[in-house]
Design a protein around this motif. Structure first.
Motif, PDB file in Angstrom:
ATOM      1  N   LEU A 178       0.798  -1.223   0.000  1.00  0.00           N
ATOM      2  CA  LEU A 178       0.000   0.000   0.000  1.00  0.00           C
ATOM      3  C   LEU A 178       0.831   1.274   0.000  1.00  0.00           C
ATOM      4  N   GLY A 179       2.113   1.160   0.311  1.00  0.00           N
ATOM      5  CA  GLY A 179       2.953   2.356   0.271  1.00  0.00           C
ATOM      6  C   GLY A 179       3.804   2.509   1.518  1.00  0.00           C
ATOM      7  N   THR A 180       4.652   3.522   1.482  1.00  0.00           N
ATOM      8  CA  THR A 180       5.595   3.793   2.555  1.00  0.00           C
ATOM      9  C   THR A 180       5.536   5.274   2.897  1.00  0.00           C
ATOM     10  N   GLY A 181       5.676   5.591   4.167  1.00  0.00           N
ATOM     11  CA  GLY A 181       5.668   6.991   4.568  1.00  0.00           C
ATOM     12  C   GLY A 181       6.214   7.182   5.960  1.00  0.00           C
ATOM     13  N   ALA A 182       6.423   8.456   6.318  1.00  0.00           N
ATOM     14  CA  ALA A 182       6.930   8.793   7.647  1.00  0.00           C
ATOM     15  C   ALA A 182       5.822   8.643   8.680  1.00  0.00           C
ATOM     16  N   ASP A 183       6.229   8.316   9.922  1.00  0.00           N
ATOM     17  CA  ASP A 183       5.259   8.244  11.000  1.00  0.00           C
ATOM     18  C   ASP A 183       5.535   9.343  12.023  1.00  0.00           C
ATOM     19  N   PRO A 184       4.617   9.587  12.954  1.00  0.00           N
ATOM     20  CA  PRO A 184       4.794  10.683  13.919  1.00  0.00           C
ATOM     21  C   PRO A 184       5.928  10.470  14.904  1.00  0.00           C
ATOM     22  N   TRP A 185       6.503   9.267  14.943  1.00  0.00           N
ATOM     23  CA  TRP A 185       7.552   8.957  15.914  1.00  0.00           C
ATOM     24  C   TRP A 185       8.953   9.027  15.297  1.00  0.00           C
ATOM     25  N   GLY A 186       9.047   9.596  14.113  1.00  0.00           N
ATOM     26  CA  GLY A 186      10.348   9.772  13.480  1.00  0.00           C
ATOM     27  C   GLY A 186      10.819   8.584  12.671  1.00  0.00           C
ATOM     28  N   GLY A 187       9.974   7.574  12.503  1.00  0.00           N
ATOM     29  CA  GLY A 187      10.350   6.394  11.744  1.00  0.00           C
ATOM     30  C   GLY A 187       9.703   6.369  10.367  1.00  0.00           C
ATOM     31  N   THR A 188       9.969   5.300   9.638  1.00  0.00           N
ATOM     32  CA  THR A 188       9.360   5.085   8.331  1.00  0.00           C
ATOM     33  C   THR A 188       8.549   3.799   8.385  1.00  0.00           C
ATOM     34  N   ARG A 189       7.334   3.860   7.852  1.00  0.00           N
ATOM     35  CA  ARG A 189       6.429   2.715   7.895  1.00  0.00           C
ATOM     36  C   ARG A 189       6.035   2.279   6.496  1.00  0.00           C
ATOM     37  N   ALA A 190       5.804   0.982   6.366  1.00  0.00           N
ATOM     38  CA  ALA A 190       5.263   0.409   5.145  1.00  0.00           C
ATOM     39  C   ALA A 190       3.966  -0.307   5.501  1.00  0.00           C
ATOM     40  N   ALA A 191       3.002  -0.223   4.597  1.00  0.00           N
ATOM     41  CA  ALA A 191       1.700  -0.842   4.856  1.00  0.00           C
ATOM     42  C   ALA A 191       1.420  -1.924   3.822  1.00  0.00           C
ATOM     43  N   PHE A 192       0.835  -3.026   4.288  1.00  0.00           N
ATOM     44  CA  PHE A 192       0.502  -4.160   3.429  1.00  0.00           C
ATOM     45  C   PHE A 192      -0.895  -4.669   3.779  1.00  0.00           C
ATOM     46  N   ARG A 193      -1.534  -5.278   2.801  1.00  0.00           N
ATOM     47  CA  ARG A 193      -2.775  -6.016   3.058  1.00  0.00           C
ATOM     48  C   ARG A 193      -2.624  -7.371   2.390  1.00  0.00           C
ATOM     49  N   ALA A 194      -2.973  -8.436   3.097  1.00  0.00           N
ATOM     50  CA  ALA A 194      -2.799  -9.781   2.550  1.00  0.00           C
ATOM     51  C   ALA A 194      -3.987 -10.660   2.928  1.00  0.00           C
ATOM     52  N   THR A 195      -4.290 -11.604   2.059  1.00  0.00           N
ATOM     53  CA  THR A 195      -5.369 -12.553   2.330  1.00  0.00           C
ATOM     54  C   THR A 195      -4.902 -13.961   1.960  1.00  0.00           C
ATOM     55  N   ALA A 196      -5.533 -14.941   2.582  1.00  0.00           N
ATOM     56  CA  ALA A 196      -5.260 -16.343   2.269  1.00  0.00           C
ATOM     57  C   ALA A 196      -6.498 -17.147   2.631  1.00  0.00           C
ATOM     58  N   GLU A 197      -6.627 -18.305   2.019  1.00  0.00           N
ATOM     59  CA  GLU A 197      -7.748 -19.196   2.325  1.00  0.00           C
ATOM     60  C   GLU A 197      -7.194 -20.502   2.868  1.00  0.00           C
ATOM     61  N   LEU A 198      -7.689 -20.907   4.043  1.00  0.00           N
ATOM     62  CA  LEU A 198      -7.231 -22.130   4.683  1.00  0.00           C
ATOM     63  C   LEU A 198      -8.390 -23.111   4.800  1.00  0.00           C
ATOM     64  N   HIS A 199      -8.046 -24.389   4.868  1.00  0.00           N
ATOM     65  CA  HIS A 199      -9.037 -25.432   5.100  1.00  0.00           C
ATOM     66  C   HIS A 199      -8.687 -26.133   6.412  1.00  0.00           C
ATOM     67  N   ARG A 200      -9.627 -26.166   7.325  1.00  0.00           N
ATOM     68  CA  ARG A 200      -9.340 -26.695   8.666  1.00  0.00           C
ATOM     69  C   ARG A 200      -8.818 -28.122   8.635  1.00  0.00           C
ATOM     70  N   GLU A 201      -9.364 -28.926   7.723  1.00  0.00           N
ATOM     71  CA  GLU A 201      -8.944 -30.329   7.694  1.00  0.00           C
ATOM     72  C   GLU A 201      -7.475 -30.473   7.304  1.00  0.00           C
ATOM     73  N   ASP A 202      -6.924 -29.477   6.604  1.00  0.00           N
ATOM     74  CA  ASP A 202      -5.504 -29.524   6.246  1.00  0.00           C
ATOM     75  C   ASP A 202      -4.618 -29.464   7.487  1.00  0.00           C
ATOM     76  N   PHE A 203      -5.178 -28.919   8.576  1.00  0.00           N
ATOM     77  CA  PHE A 203      -4.392 -28.777   9.803  1.00  0.00           C
ATOM     78  C   PHE A 203      -4.962 -29.637  10.930  1.00  0.00           C
ATOM     79  N   ALA A 204      -5.584 -30.726  10.535  1.00  0.00           N
ATOM     80  CA  ALA A 204      -6.084 -31.732  11.484  1.00  0.00           C
ATOM     81  C   ALA A 204      -7.052 -31.149  12.507  1.00  0.00           C
ATOM     82  N   MET A 205      -7.880 -30.204  12.045  1.00  0.00           N
ATOM     83  CA  MET A 205      -8.943 -29.669  12.898  1.00  0.00           C
ATOM     84  C   MET A 205     -10.267 -30.068  12.269  1.00  0.00           C
ATOM     85  N   ASN A 206     -10.733 -31.258  12.616  1.00  0.00           N
ATOM     86  CA  ASN A 206     -11.879 -31.861  11.934  1.00  0.00           C
ATOM     87  C   ASN A 206     -13.182 -31.779  12.722  1.00  0.00           C
TER      88      ASN A 206
END
Length: 273
Positions: free
Chosen positions: A212-240
């Motif tokens: 999403l981009g990079t910019g300065a923050d109020p605390w004197g640092g630099t921040r980067a923003a991301f958004r991510a998604t994934a799809e999981l299936h419970r049975e793949d992790f033995a939660m049946n």
């Protein structure tokens, strides 16, 4: 006040090093001003009424040009100018970045009774991002989530989710994700390939990532923003575990949609509060 403008990235970060140049219809430069730390441009030069071209430039961003009409008052209000990252695929500057859990969220959505959704989140997590300097495909992501920090807003349900039927937090207190590669999926979109360890099972999981981009923050640092998604299936992790109702509908859906909103601070540690 002659010229006012706000310079922002697409996700709203201020571009503090932007330069605004104003030319008249003959192409002659009549004004040049720099943005302040908040990405704001305020220049008191009075302009002759008429039509002008406003060009905004900043290192690392594609230039933006627009027309402006100066009124009889001698003012030109450009408004908000949005700059896009220059070049093809986008990622933050190289080096280490540390995920800020206070300004990030790790959420999950599951179907409930086939007609609605249950929303949950994990409240305790952390991680690091390493942007490779030579080949961004070699960038790495590692994250650790405390499985007992699940919160769906219902104490009884959360207790069940922490039990051996689901996360089994006593035996598996951590959920971990380690990337194995990154491939470009668009100008500011990426697919992160990695392995998710949950409930004692390790499975390959891909994240659909938007930078999403990079910019300065109020605390004197630099921040980067991301958004991510994934799809999981419970049975793949033995939660049946499930409960089937009379109509044959499962009480809890087997598919889980994971939604991540991440802010990362440049550097290998978070700033001290």
């Amino acid at each position: 006040m002659g010229l006012t403008a706000k310079i922002r990235t697409r996700d709203g970060w201020a571009v503090s090093h932007a330069v605004v140049t104003v030319t008249d219809m003959t192409g002659t430069q009549v004004l040049r001003a720099e943005a302040d730390a908040e990405g704001a441009v305020r220049d008191a030069t009075e302009l002759t009424p008429g039509a002008y071209t406003v060009i905004v430039t900043a290192v690392g961003y594609a230039p933006a040009a627009s027309s402006a009409i100066v009124t009889a008052s001698g003012r030109a209000e450009v408004g908000t100018v949005t700059l896009a990252r220059q070049g093809g695929t986008e990622l933050p500057p190289p080096g280490p970045w540390t995920i800020d859990p206070v300004h990030s969220s790790v959420a999950a959505v599951a179907q409930h009774l086939g007609i609605s959704s249950v929303h949950g989140r994990f409240t305790e997590f952390g991680g690091t991002i390493e942007i490779a300097p030579d080949d961004v495909a070699k960038s790495r992501v590692e994250a650790v989530i405390r499985s007992a920090s699940i919160d769906t807003g219902n104490g009884m349900r959360d207790t069940h989710l922490r039990s051996a039927d689901f996360l089994d937090v006593e035996q598996h207190p951590e959920i971990t994700y380690r990337s194995t590669g990154v491939t470009a999926a668009g100008s500011d979109r990426w697919t992160v390939h990695g392995e998710l360890s949950m409930h004692g099972v390790v499975r390959p999981v891909d994240l659909d990532l938007a930078y999403l981009g990079t910019g300065a923050d109020p605390w004197g640092g630099t921040r980067a923003a991301f958004r991510a998604t994934a799809e999981l299936h419970r049975e793949d992790f033995a939660m049946n575990y499930n409960q089937v109702l009379q109509a044959g509908i499962a009480a809890i859906g087997t598919t889980l949609r994971v939604e991540l909103d991440i802010q990362a601070v440049q550097g290998d540690s978070l700033p001290q509060a």
